[in-house]
Structure formats: C-alpha cells, structure tokens
Design an enzyme around this catalytic site. Structure first.
Site, PDB file in Angstrom:
ATOM      1  CB  ALA A  11      -1.049   0.244   1.177  1.00  0.00           C
ATOM      2  N   GLY A  12       2.099   1.025   0.232  1.00  0.00           N
ATOM      3  CA  GLY A  12       2.931   2.363   0.304  1.00  0.00           C
ATOM      4  C   GLY A  12       3.156   2.986  -0.691  1.00  0.00           C
ATOM      5  NE  ARG A  16      12.739   5.219   0.555  1.00  0.00           N
ATOM      6  CZ  ARG A  16      13.181   4.435   1.453  1.00  0.00           C
ATOM      7  NH1 ARG A  16      14.297   4.374   1.943  1.00  0.00           N
ATOM      8  NH2 ARG A  16      12.074   3.521   2.028  1.00  0.00           N
ATOM      9  CB  THR A  78       4.208  -2.565   8.212  1.00  0.00           C
ATOM     10  OG1 THR A  78       4.996  -2.209   9.635  1.00  0.00           O
ATOM     11  CG2 THR A  78       5.359  -1.965   7.242  1.00  0.00           C
ATOM     12  CG  ASP A 102       9.431  -3.643  -0.805  1.00  0.00           C
ATOM     13  OD1 ASP A 102       9.278  -4.629  -0.131  1.00  0.00           O
ATOM     14  OD2 ASP A 102       9.570  -2.385  -0.412  1.00  0.00           O
ATOM     15  CG  ASN A 227      13.295   1.029   0.140  1.00  0.00           C
ATOM     16  OD1 ASN A 227      12.136   0.573   0.249  1.00  0.00           O
ATOM     17  ND2 ASN A 227      14.426   0.627   1.101  1.00  0.00           N
ATOM     18  CE  LYS A 350      -0.453  -5.227 -39.858  1.00  0.00           C
ATOM     19  NZ  LYS A 350      -1.680  -4.446 -40.132  1.00  0.00           N
ATOM     20  CE1 TYR A 365       4.132  -4.428 -43.275  1.00  0.00           C
ATOM     21  CE2 TYR A 365       2.769  -3.568 -45.292  1.00  0.00           C
ATOM     22  CZ  TYR A 365       2.992  -4.120 -43.747  1.00  0.00           C
ATOM     23  OH  TYR A 365       2.055  -3.844 -43.094  1.00  0.00           O
ATOM     24  NE  ARG A 439       7.379  -6.686 -67.121  1.00  0.00           N
ATOM     25  CZ  ARG A 439       7.830  -8.167 -66.607  1.00  0.00           C
ATOM     26  NH1 ARG A 439       7.813  -8.356 -65.600  1.00  0.00           N
ATOM     27  NH2 ARG A 439       8.057  -8.776 -67.562  1.00  0.00           N
TER      28      ARG A 439
HETATM   29  C1  UD1 Z   1      10.077  -2.791   7.047  1.00  0.00           C
HETATM   30  C2  UD1 Z   1      10.404  -2.882   8.529  1.00  0.00           C
HETATM   31  C3  UD1 Z   1      11.606  -3.148   8.828  1.00  0.00           C
HETATM   32  C4  UD1 Z   1      12.321  -3.997   7.865  1.00  0.00           C
HETATM   33  C5  UD1 Z   1      12.157  -3.615   6.300  1.00  0.00           C
HETATM   34  C6  UD1 Z   1      12.617  -4.692   5.552  1.00  0.00           C
HETATM   35  C7  UD1 Z   1       8.453  -2.145   9.886  1.00  0.00           C
HETATM   36  C8  UD1 Z   1       8.106  -1.095  10.927  1.00  0.00           C
HETATM   37  N1  UD1 Z   1       9.899  -2.207   9.668  1.00  0.00           N
HETATM   38  O1  UD1 Z   1      10.749  -1.210   7.005  1.00  0.00           O
HETATM   39  O2  UD1 Z   1      12.014  -3.723  10.169  1.00  0.00           O
HETATM   40  O3  UD1 Z   1      13.704  -4.199   8.207  1.00  0.00           O
HETATM   41  O4  UD1 Z   1      10.896  -3.307   6.201  1.00  0.00           O
HETATM   42  O5  UD1 Z   1      12.417  -4.157   3.992  1.00  0.00           O
HETATM   43  O6  UD1 Z   1       7.515  -2.894   9.492  1.00  0.00           O
HETATM   44  N2  UD1 Z   1       3.292  -0.620   3.708  1.00  0.00           N
HETATM   45  C9  UD1 Z   1       2.071  -0.603   3.685  1.00  0.00           C
HETATM   46  N3  UD1 Z   1       1.152   0.467   4.331  1.00  0.00           N
HETATM   47  C10 UD1 Z   1       2.022   1.116   5.229  1.00  0.00           C
HETATM   48  C11 UD1 Z   1       3.386   1.119   5.200  1.00  0.00           C
HETATM   49  C12 UD1 Z   1       3.879   0.203   4.351  1.00  0.00           C
HETATM   50  O7  UD1 Z   1       1.398  -1.249   2.871  1.00  0.00           O
HETATM   51  O8  UD1 Z   1       0.959   1.891   5.841  1.00  0.00           O
HETATM   52  C13 UD1 Z   1       3.985  -1.563   2.681  1.00  0.00           C
HETATM   53  C14 UD1 Z   1       4.988  -0.961   1.714  1.00  0.00           C
HETATM   54  O9  UD1 Z   1       4.281  -0.630   0.558  1.00  0.00           O
HETATM   55  C15 UD1 Z   1       5.880  -2.013   1.704  1.00  0.00           C
HETATM   56  C16 UD1 Z   1       6.245  -2.554   3.071  1.00  0.00           C
HETATM   57  O10 UD1 Z   1       4.937  -2.245   3.488  1.00  0.00           O
HETATM   58  O11 UD1 Z   1       5.701  -2.660   0.631  1.00  0.00           O
HETATM   59  C17 UD1 Z   1       7.314  -2.274   3.954  1.00  0.00           C
HETATM   60  O12 UD1 Z   1       7.358  -0.783   3.934  1.00  0.00           O
HETATM   61  P1  UD1 Z   1       8.465   0.137   4.226  1.00  0.00           P
HETATM   62  O13 UD1 Z   1       7.914   1.595   4.384  1.00  0.00           O
HETATM   63  O14 UD1 Z   1       9.292  -0.032   2.819  1.00  0.00           O
HETATM   64  O15 UD1 Z   1       9.060  -0.176   5.294  1.00  0.00           O
HETATM   65  P2  UD1 Z   1      10.714  -0.219   5.814  1.00  0.00           P
HETATM   66  O16 UD1 Z   1      10.874   1.128   6.128  1.00  0.00           O
HETATM   67  O17 UD1 Z   1      11.521  -0.658   4.795  1.00  0.00           O
HETATM   68 CA    CA Z   2      11.392  -1.471   2.415  1.00  0.00          CA
END
Ligand code: UD1
Ligand code: CA
Length: 457
Positions: A11-12, A16, A78, A102, A227, A350, A365, A439
């Site tokens: 959902a993030g 970056r 998360t 990811d 990221n 094609k 062609y 022709r």
């Molecule tokens: C997170 C972990 C960290 C770990 C790392 C590994 C937590 C608090 N931290 O950090 O300990 O080392 O992953 O890669 O969990 N996401 C949502 N909704 C949200 C926030 C995030 O769906 O509200 C999803 C993001 O899209 C992503 C995943 O959760 O796929 C991880 O989120 P991200 O913000 O990348 O976490 P990190 O800071 O990397």
């Molecule tokens: Ca991450």
C-alpha cells in the site's frame, strides 16, 4: 502445510522510486515485483493471498485486475496495513505469512523452510532474518542473553549500539493468526515515524511470554528490498543471473550470459543456443535445438524446435518448427508462421499467416496477408494493405510465385499455382494457374544514344 494464508503489503507509495506508477508494479525480469512475491508464496504452497493496497490502487488494479485485495486508505504503517486484512483471512486459517511486495528475490524454498521451521518450533511468530554487512535502513533484531528475540528496533529508532547489530528484519514473517491480530489491535504509533509498526508485535509477544523465533536466510540477497531505482537495477541484475543460471543448468547454452536478458516466465528447450546481445521477453516459449541471436529481441513469441533467428525483432507471433528468420527481419504482432518458413533480410511481416515451407527471402513487406504453403515471394514485394483509411487483406494461395518488385494492392486474392511477373502492380484478383503481368512492355530504341549526339568524348 495447511491453513497458511499470506498477507502481502503493497500500500505504500514508494516515494523514493520517484515514479507515477506504484512501486510494486515496477518490473524485475519483465514482471511486476509484486507477482514475483506472490509466485514464491504460491510455489511454497500458500494459496490464499491477500494483498494490502492503497497508494495508486486504481493503477494497480488496472494492471492486475485479478488481485485479491483489501484497501488501506491511509498508510499509517506496516502494522496498520496487516490489520486491514483481519476480516479477509479465511476462517480456518491458523497461520499468517506476512510478505512485502517489494522483495522479489525471495524464493519459494526459503518461504517453505520458514513455514516448516515455524511449525517445528511451535513459535507464535517467526521472523525471516539475515546477517548484513551493511544493515543500513533495516530494522535490527535484538536478542537477550539467552539468544531469544526480544524485539525489533527500526533504524530510525535505534541507539548507536543497536545500529551496530548486523542481523536485520527482512520484513517477512509468519505468525499465529489469533495472537497476531490481537496484538495489532493494541499497537500504538509512539516511535520516530509516528507509525503503527508491525515489528512491535514481536516485543508484545515477548512480554506476553510467547515464543518468538528467527530463521536466518542462507542467501542475504534474497531479502533485498527495493526502495529506489538503484536497488531496482541491482535486484534486476541478481535476478537475471539467477534466471540465466537456471536455464543453463536445464540444458540451454548462453554464449555470453552477461549480455543475455531473459524474462522471468520465458521457457527455453534443451540444446537451444542463445548468442550474445539477445533479449527474450514476456511469455515467450522457445523450442529445443534453436539458435537465437546474436542481437535479437523476442517478445511474447512461441517458436518450435530447430528455429534459427539472427539479428531480428519478433513480437507476439508464432513460429513452427525449423523456421529461419533474419538477419534483420521484423515480425510484428499477430503473425503465424508455420513449419520451415524462411523470412530473410530486411523483411517485415505484420499480422500475417504464412504456410509451411514458404519463403520470403529479401526486402519485403507483408501485412494482413494469408500466404499458403510452398509460396515464394520475390525480393522487393510489397503488400499495399492500407488505402489511407482501412487495412485490406491479401491472399496468396498455395505454390504461388510472386516475381520480384511486385506491388500487391489489397484487397486481393491470388489463386493457387499462379505466377506474378516481376515488377507488376497487381490490382485485380488472379485466378488459379494464371500468369499476371501488370507492367508496361519494354521499348528499346536502337541507336538512340548516337542520334542524340550523346556519349562523345
Ligand atoms: C520495514 C520493517 C523493517 C524491515 C524492512 C525490510 C516495519 C516497521 N519495518 O521497514 O523492520 O527491516 O521493512 O525491508 O515494518 N506498507 C503498507 N502500508 C503502510 C506502510 C508500508 O502497505 O502503511 C508496505 C509498503 O508498501 C512496503 C512494505 O509495507 O511494501 C514495507 O514498508 P516500508 O515503508 O518499505 O518499510 P521499511 O521502512 O523498509
Ligand atoms: Ca522497504
């Protein structure tokens, strides 16, 4: 391994990446990274998968309409994300595998081992961890003197001593469902980022005296998260060498793996040789004993056995056995070439069907055409398939001989065994067995040069 469901976090925003597309749709090996994670889980035996989506969800669902998902309206962390799946996880499910969308390098075998380890130890939660030379940015695993996992501390919340810890949280875990959702319900966002951390569930369990295990990934590369686009390229490179290696071990020769780019889902038969600078994409399937390359690109193509493709671009088309393509051919979407077809240099095809054994050897062609078996299309033949408004069809029946430099003005049908004289512009249908000449007759004026008084020194 029964009753395990996966909750996949996606959902993030992935700020970056600096992209208008959701991060998890960015491709690795030609395939959205989210699908890699889902595939690994499926291959590990986890059928029920719930993807948590939020940011860019319209785009995401447009690309992946089949997704089984729940929505996290606001990305509050998360822990909050996993909590959104509480109703969606099946009733009989006992364990929840949490994955991040990811981390496309995770393998099914690591997930399988993680699940088995979790079941063996009878833990309430098992974290997939890894020892990293450079743990920057990851959550760190804190253990007590007995070696038990006490908590995970996020990089941004860690003390200088904690930052020295090299064992990191991969973001992949398996939890007992009931305890997980009970703990998530009580999370608070009192940390550096003001988020509901999934990782806080671990310290909650520890305080409740529940067993937490850690399972270390053998290959730290597997847990690498993406990221930004630098990490995307790094992961792509690792993925590519993994795929190349898999193909080589299965009996495909790659003359120069460093310049061979083969997408995740491509299949290639035994004893096929791939020459340098070749890109094979999408859902392409290549038969055995083929020779592909150098410098070719095949996208979503199916090739039979014993085909040869040199310096060519082939897109969304089918090829039978023993086809010879190129050098410098361009086969565009919707073409269907049967066995032993030859497409030579500087030929563009094609949306055309070409029957067994037919040859289109040079500078041609063919568009929107239906070519029978045993046809020979002479050099420089052009199907004039477009009248400025519509496309029209050209039918060239079995055993037709098209002389060089002919224009075939569509719609047009040339009957079986017919001949088209070289240099003709054919505008009317040609019956079976006929010779069509269209022709002007040659006029030769004897002594013309002398009469003109030309060519004197
Ligand atoms: C997170 C972990 C960290 C770990 C790392 C590994 C937590 C608090 N931290 O950090 O300990 O080392 O992953 O890669 O969990 N996401 C949502 N909704 C949200 C926030 C995030 O769906 O509200 C999803 C993001 O899209 C992503 C995943 O959760 O796929 C991880 O989120 P991200 O913000 O990348 O976490 P990190 O800071 O990397
Ligand atoms: Ca991450």
């Amino acid at each position: 391994m029964s009753q395990v469901s996966a909750v996949i976090l996606a959902a993030g925003q992935g700020k970056r990446m600096r992209s208008v597309h959701p991060k998890v749709l960015h491709k690795v090996g030609g395939k959205p990274m989210l699908l890699h994670v889902m595939d690994a889980a499926r291959k590990a035996g986890v059928e029920e998968q719930i993807v948590v989506i939020g940011h860019g969800r319209e785009t995401l669902l447009e690309s992946l309409p089949e997704l089984n998902y729940v929505v996290q309206e606001q990305q509050l962390g998360t822990g909050h994300a996993v909590f959104q799946a509480r109703e969606a996880v099946g009733k009989g499910v006992e364990r929840v595998l949490v994955l991040c969308g990811d981390t496309p390098l995770l393998t099914a075998s690591t997930l399988k081992n993680l699940i088995e380890y979790h079941e063996k130890t009878g833990a309430e939660a098992t974290i997939l961890t890894a020892e990293m030379d450079n743990p920057w940015g990851y959550g760190r695993i804190l253990r007590n003197d007995a070696g038990d996992v006490e908590k995970i501390v996020e990089h941004k919340d860690a003390s200088p001593e904690e930052l020295l810890i090299k064992e990191i949280n991969s973001g992949t875990y398996i939890f007992q469902k009931t305890s997980l959702f009970a703990a998530l319900d009580k999370l608070t966002p009192d940390n550096a980022q003001g988020e509901y951390y999934l990782t806080d569930v671990i310290s909650v369990f520890f305080r409740q005296g529940k067993k937490v295990s850690a399972f270390k990934a053998e290959d730290t590369k597997e847990v690498q998260g993406i990221n930004d686009r630098v990490q995307l390229a790094e992961v792509e490179e690792i993925f590519r060498s993994r795929k190349n290696r898999e193909l080589m071990l299965s009996g495909v020769s790659l003359i120069d793996p460093a310049t061979t780019y083969i997408d995740a889902d491509v299949k290639i038969g035994q004893d096929t040789v791939i020459l340098p600078h070749t890109i094979i994409q999408g859902n392409s399937i290549i038969g055995s004993h083929c020779l592909i390359g150098p410098s070719s690109r095949l996208e979503d193509c199916v090739l039979g056995n014993n085909c040869i493709v040199q310096y060519s671009v082939l897109i969304e088309s089918k090829f039978g056995q023993g086809c010879k393509i190129g050098p410098f051919a361009y086969v565009r979407p919707g073409s269907d070439l049967r066995d032993n077809v030859k497409i030579g240099d500087f030929v563009e095809i094609k949306k055309s069907t070409i029957g067994t054994g037919s040859k289109v050897p040079h500078l041609t062609y063919l568009g929107d055409s239906e070519v029978g078996v045993g046809v020979n299309v002479g050099a420089g033949t052009i199907t004039c398939n477009y009248d400025g408004e519509k496309k029209h069809k050209t039918i060239i029946s079995d055993n037709v001989f098209v002389g060089s430099n002919s224009n075939l003005v569509a719609p047009l049908e040339i009957g079986k065994d017919a001949y088209i004289a070289a240099g003709s512009t054919i505008t009317e249908n040609v019956p079976e067995g006929a010779l069509a000449i269209a022709r002007e007759r040659q006029t030769t004026k004897e002594g013309w040069v002398a009469k003109k008084g030309k060519k004197k020194k």
